[in-house]
Design a protein around this motif. Sequence first.
Motif, PDB file in Angstrom:
ATOM      1  N   ARG A  38       0.867  -1.179   0.000  1.00  0.00           N
ATOM      2  CA  ARG A  38       0.000   0.000   0.000  1.00  0.00           C
ATOM      3  C   ARG A  38       0.905   1.231   0.000  1.00  0.00           C
ATOM      4  NH1 ARG A  38      -2.382  -4.176   0.258  1.00  0.00           N
ATOM      5  NH2 ARG A  38      -4.436  -4.647   1.166  1.00  0.00           N
ATOM      6  N   LYS A  39       0.387   2.363  -0.432  1.00  0.00           N
ATOM      7  CA  LYS A  39       1.163   3.593  -0.339  1.00  0.00           C
ATOM      8  C   LYS A  39       1.428   3.905   1.129  1.00  0.00           C
ATOM      9  CE  LYS A  39      -0.167   6.095  -4.545  1.00  0.00           C
ATOM     10  NZ  LYS A  39      -0.807   7.331  -5.073  1.00  0.00           N
ATOM     11  N   VAL A  40       2.681   4.223   1.441  1.00  0.00           N
ATOM     12  CA  VAL A  40       3.064   4.507   2.822  1.00  0.00           C
ATOM     13  C   VAL A  40       3.755   5.875   2.881  1.00  0.00           C
ATOM     14  CG1 VAL A  40       4.500   3.801   4.778  1.00  0.00           C
ATOM     15  CG2 VAL A  40       3.324   2.068   3.387  1.00  0.00           C
ATOM     16  N   PHE A  41       3.298   6.693   3.833  1.00  0.00           N
ATOM     17  CA  PHE A  41       3.919   7.987   4.092  1.00  0.00           C
ATOM     18  C   PHE A  41       4.392   8.029   5.537  1.00  0.00           C
ATOM     19  CE2 PHE A  41       1.300   8.708   0.430  1.00  0.00           C
ATOM     20  CZ  PHE A  41       2.044   9.599  -0.350  1.00  0.00           C
ATOM     21  N   LEU A  42       5.512   8.680   5.761  1.00  0.00           N
ATOM     22  CA  LEU A  42       6.155   8.705   7.066  1.00  0.00           C
ATOM     23  C   LEU A  42       6.231  10.133   7.602  1.00  0.00           C
ATOM     24  CD1 LEU A  42       9.188   6.406   6.131  1.00  0.00           C
ATOM     25  CD2 LEU A  42       6.956   5.701   7.040  1.00  0.00           C
ATOM     26  N   LYS A  43       5.756  10.332   8.819  1.00  0.00           N
ATOM     27  CA  LYS A  43       5.906  11.618   9.508  1.00  0.00           C
ATOM     28  C   LYS A  43       7.153  11.523  10.363  1.00  0.00           C
ATOM     29  CE  LYS A  43       4.733  15.685  11.122  1.00  0.00           C
ATOM     30  NZ  LYS A  43       5.248  16.874  10.416  1.00  0.00           N
ATOM     31  N   LEU A  44       8.193  12.266   9.989  1.00  0.00           N
ATOM     32  CA  LEU A  44       9.545  12.037  10.504  1.00  0.00           C
ATOM     33  C   LEU A  44       9.830  12.830  11.781  1.00  0.00           C
ATOM     34  CD1 LEU A  44      11.552  11.890   7.161  1.00  0.00           C
ATOM     35  CD2 LEU A  44      10.497  10.024   8.456  1.00  0.00           C
ATOM     36  N   GLU A  45       9.192  12.410  12.874  1.00  0.00           N
ATOM     37  CA  GLU A  45       9.453  13.053  14.158  1.00  0.00           C
ATOM     38  C   GLU A  45      10.795  12.628  14.755  1.00  0.00           C
ATOM     39  OE1 GLU A  45       7.447  15.505  16.160  1.00  0.00           O
ATOM     40  OE2 GLU A  45       7.203  15.789  14.010  1.00  0.00           O
ATOM     41  N   LEU A  47      13.325  13.411  13.355  1.00  0.00           N
ATOM     42  CA  LEU A  47      14.126  14.587  13.007  1.00  0.00           C
ATOM     43  C   LEU A  47      13.784  15.795  13.873  1.00  0.00           C
ATOM     44  CD1 LEU A  47      13.989  14.364   9.091  1.00  0.00           C
ATOM     45  CD2 LEU A  47      15.641  13.334  10.675  1.00  0.00           C
ATOM     46  N   GLN A  48      12.863  15.628  14.815  1.00  0.00           N
ATOM     47  CA  GLN A  48      12.436  16.726  15.686  1.00  0.00           C
ATOM     48  C   GLN A  48      13.543  17.098  16.669  1.00  0.00           C
ATOM     49  OE1 GLN A  48      10.929  19.592  16.574  1.00  0.00           O
ATOM     50  NE2 GLN A  48       9.130  18.533  15.706  1.00  0.00           N
ATOM     51  N   ALA A  49      13.472  18.298  17.215  1.00  0.00           N
ATOM     52  CA  ALA A  49      14.394  18.705  18.279  1.00  0.00           C
ATOM     53  C   ALA A  49      14.355  17.674  19.400  1.00  0.00           C
ATOM     54  CB  ALA A  49      13.987  20.074  18.809  1.00  0.00           C
ATOM     55  N   GLY A  50      15.527  17.204  19.826  1.00  0.00           N
ATOM     56  CA  GLY A  50      15.587  16.170  20.854  1.00  0.00           C
ATOM     57  C   GLY A  50      15.391  14.766  20.328  1.00  0.00           C
ATOM     58  N   GLY A  51      15.172  14.626  19.007  1.00  0.00           N
ATOM     59  CA  GLY A  51      15.101  13.305  18.399  1.00  0.00           C
ATOM     60  C   GLY A  51      13.765  12.604  18.507  1.00  0.00           C
ATOM     61  N   SER A  52      12.712  13.299  18.990  1.00  0.00           N
ATOM     62  CA  SER A  52      11.384  12.678  19.066  1.00  0.00           C
ATOM     63  C   SER A  52      10.312  13.755  19.130  1.00  0.00           C
ATOM     64  CB  SER A  52      11.271  11.764  20.293  1.00  0.00           C
ATOM     65  OG  SER A  52      10.922  12.504  21.453  1.00  0.00           O
ATOM     66  N   PHE A  53       9.061  13.328  19.038  1.00  0.00           N
ATOM     67  CA  PHE A  53       7.913  14.229  19.075  1.00  0.00           C
ATOM     68  C   PHE A  53       7.727  14.912  20.422  1.00  0.00           C
ATOM     69  CE2 PHE A  53       6.403  10.312  20.848  1.00  0.00           C
ATOM     70  CZ  PHE A  53       5.462  10.673  21.800  1.00  0.00           C
ATOM     71  N   LYS A  54       8.407  14.441  21.462  1.00  0.00           N
ATOM     72  CA  LYS A  54       8.137  14.874  22.828  1.00  0.00           C
ATOM     73  C   LYS A  54       8.350  16.372  23.051  1.00  0.00           C
ATOM     74  CE  LYS A  54       7.502  10.658  24.664  1.00  0.00           C
ATOM     75  NZ  LYS A  54       6.303  10.204  25.375  1.00  0.00           N
ATOM     76  N   ALA A 296      -5.782   1.774   0.098  1.00  0.00           N
ATOM     77  CA  ALA A 296      -5.481   2.415   1.384  1.00  0.00           C
ATOM     78  C   ALA A 296      -4.190   3.214   1.289  1.00  0.00           C
ATOM     79  CB  ALA A 296      -5.376   1.363   2.487  1.00  0.00           C
ATOM     80  N   VAL A 297      -4.156   4.353   1.984  1.00  0.00           N
ATOM     81  CA  VAL A 297      -2.961   5.196   2.062  1.00  0.00           C
ATOM     82  C   VAL A 297      -2.571   5.285   3.538  1.00  0.00           C
ATOM     83  CG1 VAL A 297      -1.940   7.435   1.558  1.00  0.00           C
ATOM     84  CG2 VAL A 297      -3.704   6.496   0.041  1.00  0.00           C
ATOM     85  N   ILE A 298      -1.410   4.739   3.862  1.00  0.00           N
ATOM     86  CA  ILE A 298      -1.011   4.525   5.248  1.00  0.00           C
ATOM     87  C   ILE A 298      -0.034   5.601   5.709  1.00  0.00           C
ATOM     88  CG2 ILE A 298       0.236   2.947   6.788  1.00  0.00           C
ATOM     89  CD1 ILE A 298      -0.824   0.662   4.994  1.00  0.00           C
ATOM     90  N   GLY A 299      -0.295   6.147   6.895  1.00  0.00           N
ATOM     91  CA  GLY A 299       0.631   7.069   7.532  1.00  0.00           C
ATOM     92  C   GLY A 299       1.221   6.448   8.780  1.00  0.00           C
ATOM     93  N   LEU A 300       2.537   6.508   8.900  1.00  0.00           N
ATOM     94  CA  LEU A 300       3.232   5.995  10.079  1.00  0.00           C
ATOM     95  C   LEU A 300       3.884   7.167  10.814  1.00  0.00           C
ATOM     96  CD1 LEU A 300       5.056   2.842   8.601  1.00  0.00           C
ATOM     97  CD2 LEU A 300       2.736   3.016   9.529  1.00  0.00           C
ATOM     98  N   ILE A 301       3.610   7.283  12.108  1.00  0.00           N
ATOM     99  CA  ILE A 301       4.244   8.322  12.915  1.00  0.00           C
ATOM    100  C   ILE A 301       5.590   7.789  13.402  1.00  0.00           C
ATOM    101  CG2 ILE A 301       4.006   9.910  14.846  1.00  0.00           C
ATOM    102  CD1 ILE A 301       1.808  10.152  12.679  1.00  0.00           C
ATOM    103  N   VAL A 302       6.656   8.233  12.772  1.00  0.00           N
ATOM    104  CA  VAL A 302       8.009   7.800  13.163  1.00  0.00           C
ATOM    105  C   VAL A 302       8.381   8.622  14.400  1.00  0.00           C
ATOM    106  CG1 VAL A 302      10.379   7.435  12.409  1.00  0.00           C
ATOM    107  CG2 VAL A 302       8.500   7.295  10.757  1.00  0.00           C
ATOM    108  N   CYS A 303       8.056   8.064  15.569  1.00  0.00           N
ATOM    109  CA  CYS A 303       8.012   8.856  16.796  1.00  0.00           C
ATOM    110  C   CYS A 303       9.380   9.283  17.312  1.00  0.00           C
ATOM    111  CB  CYS A 303       7.252   8.102  17.874  1.00  0.00           C
ATOM    112  SG  CYS A 303       7.775   6.386  18.115  1.00  0.00           S
ATOM    113  N   GLY A 304      10.434   8.527  17.008  1.00  0.00           N
ATOM    114  CA  GLY A 304      11.744   8.919  17.520  1.00  0.00           C
ATOM    115  C   GLY A 304      12.887   8.129  16.923  1.00  0.00           C
ATOM    116  N   GLY A 305      14.075   8.679  17.099  1.00  0.00           N
ATOM    117  CA  GLY A 305      15.276   8.033  16.576  1.00  0.00           C
ATOM    118  C   GLY A 305      16.436   8.057  17.546  1.00  0.00           C
TER     119      GLY A 305
END
Length: 322
Positions: A38-45, A47-54, A296-305
Amino acid sequence: MTNYITLSSIIKAAERIENAVIRTPTVGSPGLSDLLGRKVFLKLENLQAGGSFKARGVLNLLSAFSGNLKDYRFAAVSGGNFGIAVAEAAKALDLNVTVIMPKNAPASSIEKIRHAGSTVILEEDVSSAFERANTLAEQGYHIIDDCSDTLVAEGYGTLALELIEDCPSLTDVFVAVGGGAMLAGIATVLKSRNPHIRIWGVETEGASSMYQALKAGKPVHVDITSAISTLGVPVIDRLMLEHAQHYIEKVIIVSDSDAIQGMLSFGEKACLWVEPAAGTLIPAVISVIPGMPDNAVIGLIVCGGNITQREMNEWAKNTDVI
């Protein structure tokens, strides 16, 4: 009547923190689209300050705080990423912060928090960490709460404003669940923008507090046995549970081992360096793909790295996936 988080409150949060956080990209992933069919899109958190969505939740809370922040002693419980966000905010604002962590938290996260200048207290497990926080609260500390504070959840929800703006065609979004605040914030935005979108929570077998709460219809205390400390919250707050009851399809449970394999798949298929919590999303999608429409078009929340090469190697070795 439940006082739900609102879209307007999340929009206000986005305005508060706009200049303090990164507007992270949403990108298509040909590799994961091929893997999942399926088509997959990634929300790249990651890359957020501190390395996560927090950072979004912490900064929204502190931005809305009344009084002089320097007059307070703050404390927070964290399995890693929340503590990093709190510590980095404290460093920028010159605040007094203590972070309480289970001793199985990633060593690199503990080091980052100490490097930022915050005090770290290590406890035997996450339940003991919450007990220590209660003790500090009795001593006059203000507890920055990752699990029940609506300002924190509203800050987390700001990432979904960006996600749905960048990718309005999404039909299904997968969110890793720790305390449920990110899930509540994201679900509020996405369901407000598109009532037909499907939202799926994901937990590990050893940290299934939202799954168990949904099953029981009320918050349930769960013994945390998952090695993935960033998802280890023993009890889901009632407000966050009610958001899940109202908005999501279900919570999908995956094993620690499958989460680690998912983490490695992010590297191999999406060329992304992510932590195990984000790795939970791939086996979760695989488990429900058979029932999804082909378009279906899938979004994955890439929460941290926030993971080191040594930690990644240890994860992989200890779960027998390589």
